[in-house]
Design an enzyme around this catalytic site. Structure first.
Site, mmCIF file in Angstrom:
data_model
loop_
_atom_site.group_PDB
_atom_site.id
_atom_site.type_symbol
_atom_site.label_atom_id
_atom_site.label_comp_id
_atom_site.label_asym_id
_atom_site.label_seq_id
_atom_site.Cartn_x
_atom_site.Cartn_y
_atom_site.Cartn_z
ATOM 1 N N HIS B 215 -17.586 -49.300 -23.476
ATOM 2 C CA HIS B 215 -19.065 -48.523 -23.730
ATOM 3 C C HIS B 215 -19.889 -49.209 -24.781
ATOM 4 C CE1 HIS B 215 -22.066 -45.857 -22.600
ATOM 5 N NE2 HIS B 215 -22.425 -45.813 -23.615
ATOM 6 N N TYR B 219 -24.079 -50.766 -26.038
ATOM 7 C CA TYR B 219 -25.070 -50.627 -27.167
ATOM 8 C C TYR B 219 -25.349 -51.532 -28.088
ATOM 9 C CZ TYR B 219 -25.274 -45.980 -25.806
ATOM 10 O OH TYR B 219 -25.677 -44.704 -24.538
ATOM 11 N N HIS B 366 -27.171 -48.784 -11.141
ATOM 12 C CA HIS B 366 -27.449 -48.146 -12.468
ATOM 13 C C HIS B 366 -27.485 -49.248 -13.827
ATOM 14 C CE1 HIS B 366 -27.135 -45.487 -16.051
ATOM 15 N NE2 HIS B 366 -26.183 -46.084 -16.191
ATOM 16 N N PHE B 367 -26.460 -50.136 -13.808
ATOM 17 C CA PHE B 367 -26.455 -50.791 -15.105
ATOM 18 C C PHE B 367 -27.419 -52.062 -14.907
ATOM 19 C CE2 PHE B 367 -22.587 -52.633 -13.241
ATOM 20 C CZ PHE B 367 -23.086 -53.875 -13.083
ATOM 21 N N HIS B 368 -27.727 -52.270 -13.756
ATOM 22 C CA HIS B 368 -28.866 -53.405 -13.310
ATOM 23 C C HIS B 368 -30.251 -52.803 -14.023
ATOM 24 C CE1 HIS B 368 -25.984 -55.781 -11.473
ATOM 25 N NE2 HIS B 368 -26.965 -56.915 -11.604
ATOM 26 N N ARG B 429 -18.795 -50.832 -4.256
ATOM 27 C CA ARG B 429 -19.205 -51.853 -4.843
ATOM 28 C C ARG B 429 -18.105 -53.112 -4.920
ATOM 29 N NH1 ARG B 429 -18.394 -51.098 -11.658
ATOM 30 N NH2 ARG B 429 -19.095 -53.250 -11.605
ATOM 31 N N ARG B 430 -18.602 -54.152 -5.515
ATOM 32 C CA ARG B 430 -17.576 -55.425 -5.583
ATOM 33 C C ARG B 430 -16.978 -55.783 -4.251
ATOM 34 N NH1 ARG B 430 -14.904 -54.706 -11.570
ATOM 35 N NH2 ARG B 430 -16.635 -55.906 -12.443
HETATM 36 C C1 HEM Z 1 -30.903 -59.548 -16.654
HETATM 37 C C2 HEM Z 1 -30.330 -59.591 -15.446
HETATM 38 C C3 HEM Z 1 -28.967 -59.275 -15.136
HETATM 39 C C4 HEM Z 1 -27.871 -58.761 -15.832
HETATM 40 C C5 HEM Z 1 -27.926 -58.580 -17.107
HETATM 41 C C6 HEM Z 1 -26.739 -58.637 -14.730
HETATM 42 C C7 HEM Z 1 -25.481 -58.309 -15.110
HETATM 43 C C8 HEM Z 1 -24.460 -57.939 -14.208
HETATM 44 C C9 HEM Z 1 -23.124 -57.676 -14.521
HETATM 45 C C10 HEM Z 1 -22.668 -57.328 -15.655
HETATM 46 C C11 HEM Z 1 -22.250 -57.581 -13.401
HETATM 47 C C12 HEM Z 1 -21.125 -56.996 -13.009
HETATM 48 C C13 HEM Z 1 -20.154 -58.330 -12.601
HETATM 49 C C14 HEM Z 1 -19.041 -57.405 -11.928
HETATM 50 O O1 HEM Z 1 -19.043 -56.548 -11.164
HETATM 51 O O2 HEM Z 1 -17.864 -58.043 -12.192
HETATM 52 C C15 HEM Z 1 -23.440 -57.758 -12.105
HETATM 53 C C16 HEM Z 1 -23.338 -57.701 -10.913
HETATM 54 C C17 HEM Z 1 -24.070 -58.182 -9.900
HETATM 55 N N1 HEM Z 1 -25.502 -58.476 -10.148
HETATM 56 FE FE1 HEM Z 1 -26.396 -58.702 -11.684
HETATM 57 N N2 HEM Z 1 -27.308 -58.908 -13.401
HETATM 58 C C18 HEM Z 1 -28.634 -59.299 -13.751
HETATM 59 C C19 HEM Z 1 -29.303 -59.705 -12.552
HETATM 60 C C20 HEM Z 1 -29.341 -59.698 -11.610
HETATM 61 C C21 HEM Z 1 -30.151 -60.159 -10.240
HETATM 62 C C22 HEM Z 1 -31.556 -60.433 -10.967
HETATM 63 C C23 HEM Z 1 -29.379 -59.880 -9.159
HETATM 64 C C24 HEM Z 1 -30.097 -60.219 -7.842
HETATM 65 C C25 HEM Z 1 -30.480 -59.176 -7.303
HETATM 66 C C26 HEM Z 1 -28.052 -59.425 -9.565
HETATM 67 C C27 HEM Z 1 -27.232 -59.220 -8.738
HETATM 68 C C28 HEM Z 1 -25.868 -58.592 -8.853
HETATM 69 C C29 HEM Z 1 -24.848 -58.490 -7.949
HETATM 70 C C30 HEM Z 1 -25.152 -58.553 -6.225
HETATM 71 C C31 HEM Z 1 -23.783 -57.997 -8.480
HETATM 72 C C32 HEM Z 1 -22.483 -57.475 -7.855
HETATM 73 C C33 HEM Z 1 -22.365 -56.276 -7.247
HETATM 74 C C34 HEM Z 1 -21.152 -55.867 -6.877
HETATM 75 O O3 HEM Z 1 -20.839 -56.763 -5.878
HETATM 76 O O4 HEM Z 1 -20.412 -55.038 -7.169
HETATM 77 N N3 HEM Z 1 -27.918 -59.395 -10.905
HETATM 78 N N4 HEM Z 1 -24.736 -58.122 -12.773
HETATM 79 CU CU LIG Z 2 -19.910 -46.425 -20.847
#
Ligand code: HEM
Ligand SMILES: [Cu+2]
Lengths: 272, 540
Positions: B215, B219, B366-368, B429-430
């Site tokens: 968490h 921050y 949410h976190f995106h 997810r995932r």
């Molecule tokens: C600054 C931008 C972004 C940050 C900080 C970010 C961060 C993250 C993080 C931390 C995860 C988790 C990985 C995991 O579950 O192991 C994730 C998953 C993912 N991100 Fe991003 N992301 C960003 C931009 C994007 C963009 C632009 C896309 C494209 C649309 C994207 C698509 C995804 C997808 C598809 C997943 C996997 C979701 C899943 O299968 O659970 N992300 N991202």
């Molecule tokens: Cu948290």
């Protein structure tokens, strides 16, 4: 000059208020979480306040009042790690070879079955080890196999496992044209909580305790999946296979069995 | 005056370069599991990509931004040359080496464990060692921030620490302490198993350690953004910070309450008692407080700018704002995304409501929205604001910058709104693959397609961002003058000791960590028979 003595003192209002408010919130939430809320659940009975606190704190305890259903049948007691039988010795394999002569009627002299018994040649040692233990303990039963297994010692089980694991992987006796991967094998069915077969049984990845299935008898694999689905077979640890087989459609069971039966054993090497 | 421009630029460029790569992977992930993508027949490739994307976006990219920005703050807010420049370069290179070390096994498919590690899944040991090096590199930065502040205090006894530096050091302490959880998990539990010294792992304990980090790391990601809200935006639009004390109180509140709440990530886990889950849930509610304070203070600060520009009326002043100023635009977009994301967060933190969205696409949506949207758009703003001071050249094309910000905002909304929606409908997810022919999820095909389109809008915005920065390196030279931070309406000459130092709040942070984590960790560590066999990834 400011010093720590001016900061950590009750004459500093920030200190008194900061610590006081934090402590007050902590105490209120603790009383709520550990006493008020446990007693607010009409379906749980606590002997006293201490009992409620221990429960809310997650103190490990045996749930004496609950008897798990279905404990009349034995479950597997085998514990496998990725190190189980990972260091074969020549002597163990030799002893296993002698013992294996009694298995050859069904499983074939080279570990490849002419009937619908499983092929054992080149199977992972941990897999054979676990199944033999389960047959011996009664966690898995089979009219033919059980009598063979009951008299085996731990040492004999280990030797047999190492011997079969050591045998070369030969093509099976029921040749069919190699089928393409069906969805259930490579994708699973996420909406029904089914992981791809291939993520444990090879094709994609292999996980400890999961057999590779290429070239096994189609009839045998179908029978096992149905047995898992009906609960007739229950030696899978934590119901891993029962949960999957129950959620599979009969069609998916047919497809998975036919696919694996049609694969030559050299496919296994790709992930081995 | 920024003396160590090269150091700061190196951090920013590395941050944005890895961001560009990870962004491309993200867009690919979105596309490949949508109905418009064609399937690769190998989920393993998806998880490789997901591990790389998460590791870079979660650990490497924000850490480098916080570090680069932190060095810039230290030099400009304290008006003092950075002490320990060699060490700073050492930290930078540790991060470079750690990132390379981690990414190689991931690329080879030997560490597809995702950035949350997921024990008992165990990948190649170099992946974890690489992550440890990245963290160690960032700890050097923490130490340097503390030392630089101390040096400044010696030279300016009793003076008010500039707000930007006060907040920056608070963020660094938060990071130092919150990273300890994952460090314990890696060093005591995962690395011994990955190195083959042990074959079993206590997955429950590992998850508790990880929640310790998970968490407050959020921050830490947020700190540069909040610092930019308070100290860059008001200055950039000709306003003043409404209240310097309110700002300090927000930052110290983050320090105190961001830490003891991580178990809201383990609501669905059996190994933690319900009483502790409740306490963490209640403290999570408190963490909304500093954000609400911030939104209030920043809106007030902006109103000041608008009224100084002749704005009138209850809401009429909004029109008087300089809407063509990229800093204001970024702030507005950030607040909108923060508002929606925050509302979603209230659902996540509620023990019961969480059950309906746990492990669904809602969480990633949410976190995106919060992290990729509200936070990262301010990283862009920080880079734009600092760039002329780092390069000695102007960023001339403000229209291009505005276009980039608009694209990021639109892209993020288009991506994340449908993403939340399919999560509510129950899409997990995932998952590497979804069969949209299945009547159970066929109705979600449209939403997922929309998300994928949003992903490409984001990718185009990200590329534009890199292009703008690269062009900024070759623009005509122009001296930008000293780098300054916003002043408060009542700029304080002295500040009460509690709001000028961090010790009291760090002490409370550690105390609450002990009360809220101590017992669960101790019992799990001391209970026999809680370990399970490790599952090695791609190790056969
Ligand atoms: C600054 C931008 C972004 C940050 C900080 C970010 C961060 C993250 C993080 C931390 C995860 C988790 C990985 C995991 O579950 O192991 C994730 C998953 C993912 N991100 Fe991003 N992301 C960003 C931009 C994007 C963009 C632009 C896309 C494209 C649309 C994207 C698509 C995804 C997808 C598809 C997943 C996997 C979701 C899943 O299968 O659970 N992300 N991202
Ligand atoms: Cu948290």
């Amino acid at each position: 000059m400011m010093s720590a003595r001016d900061l950590f003192t009750f004459s500093n209002p920030h200190f008194t208020r900061g610590v006081g408010i934090t402590a007050a919130i902590l105490i209120v939430t603790a009383i709520t979480g550990f006493i008020v809320l446990p007693f607010a659940q009409p379906w749980v009975q606590f002997a006293n306040v201490w009992d409620a606190i221990c429960s809310a704190a997650g103190v490990p305890q045996r749930a004496a009042t609950i008897t798990a259903p279905g404990q009349d049948k034995r479950l597997s007691e085998v514990v496998l790690t990725s190190n189980t039988l990972s260091r074969p010795s020549q002597e163990a394999i030799g002893r296993g070879a002698t013992l294996a002569q009694r298995c050859a009627i069904c499983h074939g002299p080279t570990g490849i079955s002419r009937a619908d018994s499983p092929n054992l040649a080149g199977q992972y040692a941990a897999v054979i080890y676990k199944e033999l233990h389960d047959f011996r303990s009664g966690a898995r039963t089979n009219a033919v196999m059980s009598p063979f297994a009951v008299n085996l010692t731990d040492q004999e089980i280990a030797d047999l496992s190492l011997y079969y694991a050591y045998l070369p992987r030969l093509p099976a006796y029921h040749p069919t044209p190699q089928l393409p991967k069906p969805n259930i094998v490579i994708y699973g069915a996420p909406m029904r909580g089914i992981a791809p077969c291939g993520s444990c049984h090879g094709s994609l990845d292999n996980k400890t305790g999961s057999p590779w299935l290429e070239g096994q008898s189609e009839a045998y694999m179908k029978a096992q999946l149905h047995a898992f689905a009906s609960g007739e077979r229950r030696n899978d640890i934590s119901q891993q296979m029962r949960n999957i087989a129950r959620a599979m459609t009969p069609q998916e069971i047919d497809q998975a069995a036919a696919y694996y039966a049609s694969q030559p054993p050299d496919v296994v090497k790709a992930v081995d | 005056m920024l003396a160590n421009r090269k150091l700061i630029l190196a951090h920013f460029w590395l941050a944005f370069a890895v961001f560009g790569v990870a962004l491309t992977l993200g867009a690919w992930q979105m596309f490949i599991r949508s109905p418009i993508g064609t399937w690769l027949s190998n989920p393993e490739l998806y998880y490789r990509s997901l591990t790389a994307h998460g590791t870079v976006m979660g650990y490497v990219f924000p850490t480098l931004v916080a570090m680069g920005f932190g060095y810039a703050i230290s030099e400009s807010a304290l008006e003092q040359r950075l002490v320990g420049v060699r060490w700073a370069w050492g930290g930078f290179w540790l991060i470079v080496i750690g990132s390379i070390m981690a990414v190689i096994p991931v690329a080879l498919g030997r560490a597809s464990v995702l950035y949350t590690f997921y024990p008992p899944l165990i990948g190649n040991v170099f992946y974890y060692l690489g992550v440890v090096l990245v963290v160690v590199g960032s700890w050097i930065w923490v130490a340097l921030m503390s030392i630089n502040l101390r040096v400044w205090r010696k030279a300016n006894p009793g003076a008010a620490v500039p707000l930007a530096m006060y907040a920056n050091v608070a963020g660094s302490y938060l990071w130092a302490w919150t990273a300890v959880g994952a460090a314990l998990e890696l060093l005591l539990q995962i690395i011994p198993v990955a190195a083959g010294l042990k074959a079993t792992i206590d997955a429950g304990l590992a998850r508790v350690f990880f929640s310790w980090t998970l968490h407050a790391i959020v921050y830490f990601w947020l700190m540069p953004t909040y610092i930019a809200y308070y100290t860059i935006v008001p200055r950039a639009i000709g306003g003043r910070v409404y209240s310097d004390s309110m700002a300090r109180i927000s930052f110290i509140l983050f320090l105190v309450v961001a830490m003891p709440i991580g178990m809201h990530h383990t609501f669905a886990d059996p190994m933690v008692g319900a009483g502790f889950k409740f306490i963490h849930s209640a403290f999570t509610a408190l963490v909304a407080l500093p954000t609400l304070l911030t939104v209030f203070t920043i809106c007030a600060s902006i109103e000041i700018a608008a009224r100084l520009r002749g704005g009138r009326g209850l809401f009429g002043w909004i029109r008087a704002l300089p809407w063509d100023n990229p800093m204001l635009l970024a702030l507005a977009f950030s607040f909108i995304m923060l508002g929606f994301g925050g509302a979603g967060g209230l659902i996540n933190m509620s023990y019961q409501l969480d059950a309906s969205i746990h492990n669904t696409q809602w969480i990633t949506g949410h976190f995106h929205l919060i992290f990729g949207g509200a936070i990262v758009i301010m990283y862009f703003a920080i880079a734009y604001d600092l760039w002329p001071h780092l390069t000695g050249r102007d960023l001339i094309d403000l229209r291009l910058i505005r276009t980039q910000l608009w694209l990021w905002f639109i892209g993020m909304i288009v991506t994340t709104f449908p993403w939340h929606w399919v999560g509510i409908l129950g899409m997990p997810r995932r998952m590497a693959y979804f069969d949209f022919g299945d009547p159970a999820i066929a109705p979600q095909a449209l939403s997922v397609t929309l998300s994928a389109i949003g992903g490409f809008i984001l990718l185009s915005s990200g590329i534009l961002f890199l292009v703008i920065l690269a062009r900024g390196m070759r623009a005509p030279q122009a001296e930008a003058g000293p780098y300054r931070f916003a002043l408060a309406v009542h700029q304080p000459a002295t500040v009460p000791i509690a709001l000028n130092t961090h010790a009291l709040w760090v002490a409370l942070m550690i105390a609450l960590t002990l009360t809220n984590y101590g017992y669960p960790i101790l019992t799990l560590a001391m209970t026999e028979g809680t370990s399970v066999p490790a599952v090695y990834v791609g190790a056969q």
